[in-house]
Scaffold this motif. Structure first.
Motif, PDB file in Angstrom:
ATOM      1  N   ILE A   1       9.936  -1.127   6.694  1.00 56.35           N
ATOM      2  CA  ILE A   1      10.917  -1.068   5.611  1.00 56.35           C
ATOM      3  C   ILE A   1      12.080  -0.239   6.122  1.00 56.35           C
ATOM      4  CG2 ILE A   1      11.396  -0.334   3.241  1.00 56.35           C
ATOM      5  CD1 ILE A   1       8.367  -0.610   2.709  1.00 56.35           C
ATOM      6  N   ALA A   2      13.240  -0.865   6.231  1.00 54.43           N
ATOM      7  CA  ALA A   2      14.429  -0.186   6.775  1.00 54.43           C
ATOM      8  C   ALA A   2      14.105   0.491   8.111  1.00 54.43           C
ATOM      9  CB  ALA A   2      14.967   0.820   5.770  1.00 54.43           C
ATOM     10  N   GLY A   3      13.327  -0.187   8.941  1.00 51.22           N
ATOM     11  CA  GLY A   3      12.996   0.321  10.273  1.00 51.22           C
ATOM     12  C   GLY A   3      11.820   1.272  10.317  1.00 51.22           C
ATOM     13  N   GLN A   4      11.288   1.683   9.168  1.00 51.36           N
ATOM     14  CA  GLN A   4      10.151   2.596   9.145  1.00 51.36           C
ATOM     15  C   GLN A   4       8.850   1.811   8.986  1.00 51.36           C
ATOM     16  OE1 GLN A   4      10.386   6.292   6.956  1.00 51.36           O
ATOM     17  NE2 GLN A   4      12.552   5.946   6.492  1.00 51.36           N
ATOM     18  N   SER A   5       7.899   2.092   9.863  1.00 53.88           N
ATOM     19  CA  SER A   5       6.633   1.372   9.850  1.00 53.88           C
ATOM     20  C   SER A   5       5.730   1.869   8.722  1.00 53.88           C
ATOM     21  CB  SER A   5       5.904   1.549  11.183  1.00 53.88           C
ATOM     22  OG  SER A   5       6.651   1.000  12.242  1.00 53.88           O
ATOM     23  N   ILE A   6       4.965   0.947   8.152  1.00 52.91           N
ATOM     24  CA  ILE A   6       3.904   1.312   7.227  1.00 52.91           C
ATOM     25  C   ILE A   6       2.579   0.875   7.848  1.00 52.91           C
ATOM     26  CG2 ILE A   6       5.340   1.226   5.162  1.00 52.91           C
ATOM     27  CD1 ILE A   6       4.123  -1.548   4.584  1.00 52.91           C
ATOM     28  N   HIS A   7       1.528   1.674   7.636  1.00 52.04           N
ATOM     29  CA  HIS A   7       0.263   1.463   8.316  1.00 52.04           C
ATOM     30  C   HIS A   7      -0.884   1.398   7.311  1.00 52.04           C
ATOM     31  CE1 HIS A   7       2.949   3.509  11.175  1.00 52.04           C
ATOM     32  NE2 HIS A   7       2.306   2.836  12.128  1.00 52.04           N
ATOM     33  N   SER A   8      -1.937   0.706   7.722  1.00 55.97           N
ATOM     34  CA  SER A   8      -3.163   0.724   6.936  1.00 55.97           C
ATOM     35  C   SER A   8      -3.922   2.006   7.237  1.00 55.97           C
ATOM     36  CB  SER A   8      -4.037  -0.485   7.277  1.00 55.97           C
ATOM     37  OG  SER A   8      -5.269  -0.405   6.597  1.00 55.97           O
ATOM     38  N   ALA A   9      -4.463   2.642   6.201  1.00 52.37           N
ATOM     39  CA  ALA A   9      -5.235   3.869   6.378  1.00 52.37           C
ATOM     40  C   ALA A   9      -6.718   3.592   6.580  1.00 52.37           C
ATOM     41  CB  ALA A   9      -5.043   4.792   5.182  1.00 52.37           C
ATOM     42  N   LEU A  10      -7.112   2.306   6.569  1.00 46.94           N
ATOM     43  CA  LEU A  10      -8.521   1.977   6.723  1.00 46.94           C
ATOM     44  C   LEU A  10      -8.684   0.535   7.198  1.00 46.94           C
ATOM     45  CD1 LEU A  10      -8.734   0.218   3.932  1.00 46.94           C
ATOM     46  CD2 LEU A  10      -9.292   2.399   2.909  1.00 46.94           C
ATOM     47  N   ASP A  11      -9.909   0.194   7.609  1.00 50.44           N
ATOM     48  CA  ASP A  11     -10.248  -1.183   7.941  1.00 50.44           C
ATOM     49  C   ASP A  11     -10.440  -1.968   6.645  1.00 50.44           C
ATOM     50  OD1 ASP A  11     -10.385  -0.201  10.521  1.00 50.44           O
ATOM     51  OD2 ASP A  11     -12.570  -0.317  10.664  1.00 50.44           O
ATOM     52  N   GLY A  12     -10.014  -3.220   6.636  1.00 53.29           N
ATOM     53  CA  GLY A  12     -10.231  -4.019   5.450  1.00 53.29           C
ATOM     54  C   GLY A  12      -9.411  -5.287   5.455  1.00 53.29           C
ATOM     55  N   ARG A  13      -9.348  -5.939   4.288  1.00 52.65           N
ATOM     56  CA  ARG A  13      -8.563  -7.168   4.117  1.00 52.65           C
ATOM     57  C   ARG A  13      -7.310  -6.871   3.317  1.00 52.65           C
ATOM     58  NH1 ARG A  13      -9.637 -12.600   4.512  1.00 52.65           N
ATOM     59  NH2 ARG A  13     -11.900 -12.346   4.625  1.00 52.65           N
ATOM     60  N   VAL A  14      -6.199  -7.441   3.746  1.00 46.05           N
ATOM     61  CA  VAL A  14      -4.937  -7.270   3.018  1.00 46.05           C
ATOM     62  C   VAL A  14      -5.036  -8.091   1.729  1.00 46.05           C
ATOM     63  CG1 VAL A  14      -2.443  -7.528   3.066  1.00 46.05           C
ATOM     64  CG2 VAL A  14      -3.672  -6.931   5.167  1.00 46.05           C
ATOM     65  N   ARG A  15      -5.312  -7.392   0.636  1.00 45.38           N
ATOM     66  CA  ARG A  15      -5.450  -8.055  -0.662  1.00 45.38           C
ATOM     67  C   ARG A  15      -4.110  -8.117  -1.374  1.00 45.38           C
ATOM     68  NH1 ARG A  15      -9.175  -6.105  -5.749  1.00 45.38           N
ATOM     69  NH2 ARG A  15      -7.747  -4.349  -5.634  1.00 45.38           N
ATOM     70  N   GLY A  16      -3.219  -7.186  -1.067  1.00 42.27           N
ATOM     71  CA  GLY A  16      -1.910  -7.151  -1.704  1.00 42.27           C
ATOM     72  C   GLY A  16      -0.814  -6.834  -0.709  1.00 42.27           C
ATOM     73  N   LEU A  17       0.310  -7.524  -0.851  1.00 46.14           N
ATOM     74  CA  LEU A  17       1.471  -7.298   0.021  1.00 46.14           C
ATOM     75  C   LEU A  17       2.703  -7.764  -0.740  1.00 46.14           C
ATOM     76  CD1 LEU A  17       1.909  -6.276   2.990  1.00 46.14           C
ATOM     77  CD2 LEU A  17       2.080  -8.689   3.631  1.00 46.14           C
ATOM     78  N   ILE A  18       3.636  -6.870  -0.948  1.00 44.03           N
ATOM     79  CA  ILE A  18       4.786  -7.174  -1.789  1.00 44.03           C
ATOM     80  C   ILE A  18       5.678  -8.232  -1.141  1.00 44.03           C
ATOM     81  CG2 ILE A  18       6.506  -5.516  -0.925  1.00 44.03           C
ATOM     82  CD1 ILE A  18       6.731  -4.671  -4.000  1.00 44.03           C
ATOM     83  N   HIS A  19       6.400  -8.986  -1.949  1.00 43.97           N
ATOM     84  CA  HIS A  19       7.227 -10.082  -1.443  1.00 43.97           C
ATOM     85  C   HIS A  19       8.385  -9.537  -0.601  1.00 43.97           C
ATOM     86  CE1 HIS A  19       9.588 -13.779  -1.344  1.00 43.97           C
ATOM     87  NE2 HIS A  19       8.522 -14.414  -1.802  1.00 43.97           N
ATOM     88  N   PRO A  20       8.693 -10.191   0.516  1.00 44.59           N
ATOM     89  CA  PRO A  20       9.792  -9.716   1.360  1.00 44.59           C
ATOM     90  C   PRO A  20      11.149  -9.677   0.672  1.00 44.59           C
ATOM     91  CG  PRO A  20       8.413 -11.263   2.572  1.00 44.59           C
ATOM     92  CD  PRO A  20       7.957 -11.301   1.141  1.00 44.59           C
ATOM     93  N   ARG A  21      11.330 -10.467  -0.390  1.00 44.70           N
ATOM     94  CA  ARG A  21      12.612 -10.465  -1.095  1.00 44.70           C
ATOM     95  C   ARG A  21      12.698  -9.378  -2.160  1.00 44.70           C
ATOM     96  NH1 ARG A  21      12.813 -16.456  -3.053  1.00 44.70           N
ATOM     97  NH2 ARG A  21      14.193 -15.533  -4.622  1.00 44.70           N
ATOM     98  N   ALA A  22      11.589  -8.708  -2.449  1.00 46.09           N
ATOM     99  CA  ALA A  22      11.608  -7.673  -3.481  1.00 46.09           C
ATOM    100  C   ALA A  22      12.443  -6.484  -3.027  1.00 46.09           C
ATOM    101  CB  ALA A  22      10.187  -7.220  -3.783  1.00 46.09           C
ATOM    102  N   GLU A  23      13.308  -6.014  -3.910  1.00 46.84           N
ATOM    103  CA  GLU A  23      14.131  -4.843  -3.613  1.00 46.84           C
ATOM    104  C   GLU A  23      13.327  -3.592  -3.941  1.00 46.84           C
ATOM    105  OE1 GLU A  23      17.830  -5.143  -5.654  1.00 46.84           O
ATOM    106  OE2 GLU A  23      18.325  -7.107  -4.810  1.00 46.84           O
ATOM    107  N   LEU A  24      13.102  -2.766  -2.939  1.00 51.77           N
ATOM    108  CA  LEU A  24      12.191  -1.636  -3.063  1.00 51.77           C
ATOM    109  C   LEU A  24      12.939  -0.317  -3.162  1.00 51.77           C
ATOM    110  CD1 LEU A  24       9.735  -2.666  -0.198  1.00 51.77           C
ATOM    111  CD2 LEU A  24       9.612  -3.292  -2.624  1.00 51.77           C
ATOM    112  N   SER A  25      12.356   0.593  -3.894  1.00 55.85           N
ATOM    113  CA  SER A  25      12.796   1.992  -3.872  1.00 55.85           C
ATOM    114  C   SER A  25      11.664   2.811  -3.269  1.00 55.85           C
ATOM    115  CB  SER A  25      13.126   2.480  -5.288  1.00 55.85           C
ATOM    116  OG  SER A  25      12.024   2.293  -6.159  1.00 55.85           O
ATOM    117  N   ALA A  26      11.981   3.998  -2.807  1.00 52.73           N
ATOM    118  CA  ALA A  26      10.967   4.853  -2.193  1.00 52.73           C
ATOM    119  C   ALA A  26       9.849   5.143  -3.173  1.00 52.73           C
ATOM    120  CB  ALA A  26      11.596   6.150  -1.709  1.00 52.73           C
ATOM    121  N   GLY A  27       8.610   5.073  -2.704  1.00 51.43           N
ATOM    122  CA  GLY A  27       7.460   5.374  -3.540  1.00 51.43           C
ATOM    123  C   GLY A  27       6.836   4.195  -4.243  1.00 51.43           C
ATOM    124  N   VAL A  28       7.444   3.020  -4.141  1.00 49.74           N
ATOM    125  CA  VAL A  28       6.892   1.820  -4.770  1.00 49.74           C
ATOM    126  C   VAL A  28       5.675   1.348  -3.982  1.00 49.74           C
ATOM    127  CG1 VAL A  28       7.348  -0.634  -5.210  1.00 49.74           C
ATOM    128  CG2 VAL A  28       9.043   1.075  -5.831  1.00 49.74           C
TER     129      VAL A  28
END
Length: 267
Positions: A198-225
């Motif tokens: 997001i804006a060049g900053q990586s986000i990481h998974s904190a555990l092993d598992g399946r990606v059950r949720g992932l926000i839409h690439p077109r969604a406009e995000l604010s910090a903390g969402v």
């Protein structure tokens, strides 16, 4: 203006609203779901709000279709999704009941219900002030209970326990921007794996598992969402299925409607 028999307005079309809608549609109710123009659902495979971005979506075989405001109607063959954050169309399309699933967790801004009974979902509502009946959404309370006096359990701010995990399974935006995903919904990931940027900053998974949720690439995000949800149960879960929580709350809404004397339209 009196609402049409068996016709329901659902304000919100995210994960819980969609679990409710799926169960009610299968019971024969006709539904309109109203959303904002920038939906932030992460469990997009089971959220009719995805239709705002993609035009249509099926949740467990139940079709939801995005409609223009001038074309939306209550239908028996599909759920109509419309961008209408203030429920303005309720004035022209009165419902037998309004189900408020905005999930603000605060006393809600009133909708133009035209006197139709309101079923509030989760904290923020109070019976007799904001809603006629309320459905409990807290797993550690009586999930799915129909409340006729008082309020639902307060918001704890802590994600519910899934596979023994709470906060570690949820990923939040570190800054404003849009998600550039590095994985897809349903992928199996490992602890520390990059899920996207997001804006060049990586986000990481904190555990092993399946990606059950992932926000839409077109969604406009604010910090903390909230932007991702990794289920520690991994391959054992199906991200295309409504959660047990969604099913329980949907069952509670069905009970509430029947208690209010609002039956499906079988015509």
């Amino acid at each position: 203006m009196r609402g049409q028999a068996g016709c329901l307005w659902i304000q919100g079309a995210g994960e819980l609203a969609s679990g409710i809608a799926m169960r009610l549609f299968r019971c024969g109710y006709k539904l309109i779901m109203a959303e904002i123009d920038n939906p932030l659902a992460v469990r997009r495979l089971v959220s009719f709000s995805e239709a705002v971005y993609e035009g249509a979506l099926q949740v467990e075989g139940v079709p939801g279709v995005l409609c223009e405001p001038g074309e939306v109607v209550y239908r028996a063959d599909q759920i109509a999704v419309v961008v209408d954050p203030g429920a303005d169309l309720l004035k022209q399309l009165p419902a037998a009941a309004v189900i408020d699933v905005r999930m603000t967790k605060q006393p809600p801004v009133a909708l133009p219900t035209g006197g139709a009974p309101v079923i509030g979902i989760g904290p923020g509502f109070r019976c007799g002030r904001d809603a006629d009946l309320i459905i409990e959404t807290h797993r550690q309370a009586r999930l799915g209970e129909v409340i006729s006096v008082g309020e639902a359990s307060p918001n704890t701010g802590i994600p519910g326990v899934v596979g023994g995990q709470t906060a570690r399974r949820v990923v939040y935006a570190p800054c404003a921007g849009h998600l550039d995903p590095a994985v897809q919904l349903g992928d199996l990931v490992t602890e520390g794996q990059v899920l996207g940027t997001i804006a060049g900053q990586s986000i990481h998974s904190a555990l092993d598992g399946r990606v059950r949720g992932l926000i839409h690439p077109r969604a406009e995000l604010s910090a903390g969402v909230k932007v991702a949800d990794v289920d520690p149960r991994g391959a054992a879960i199906d991200p295309y299925l409504v959660s047990d929580k969604g099913l329980a709350i949907g069952g509670g809404v069905l009970e509430a409607l029947l208690r209010l004397g609002i039956d499906p339209d079988r015509s």
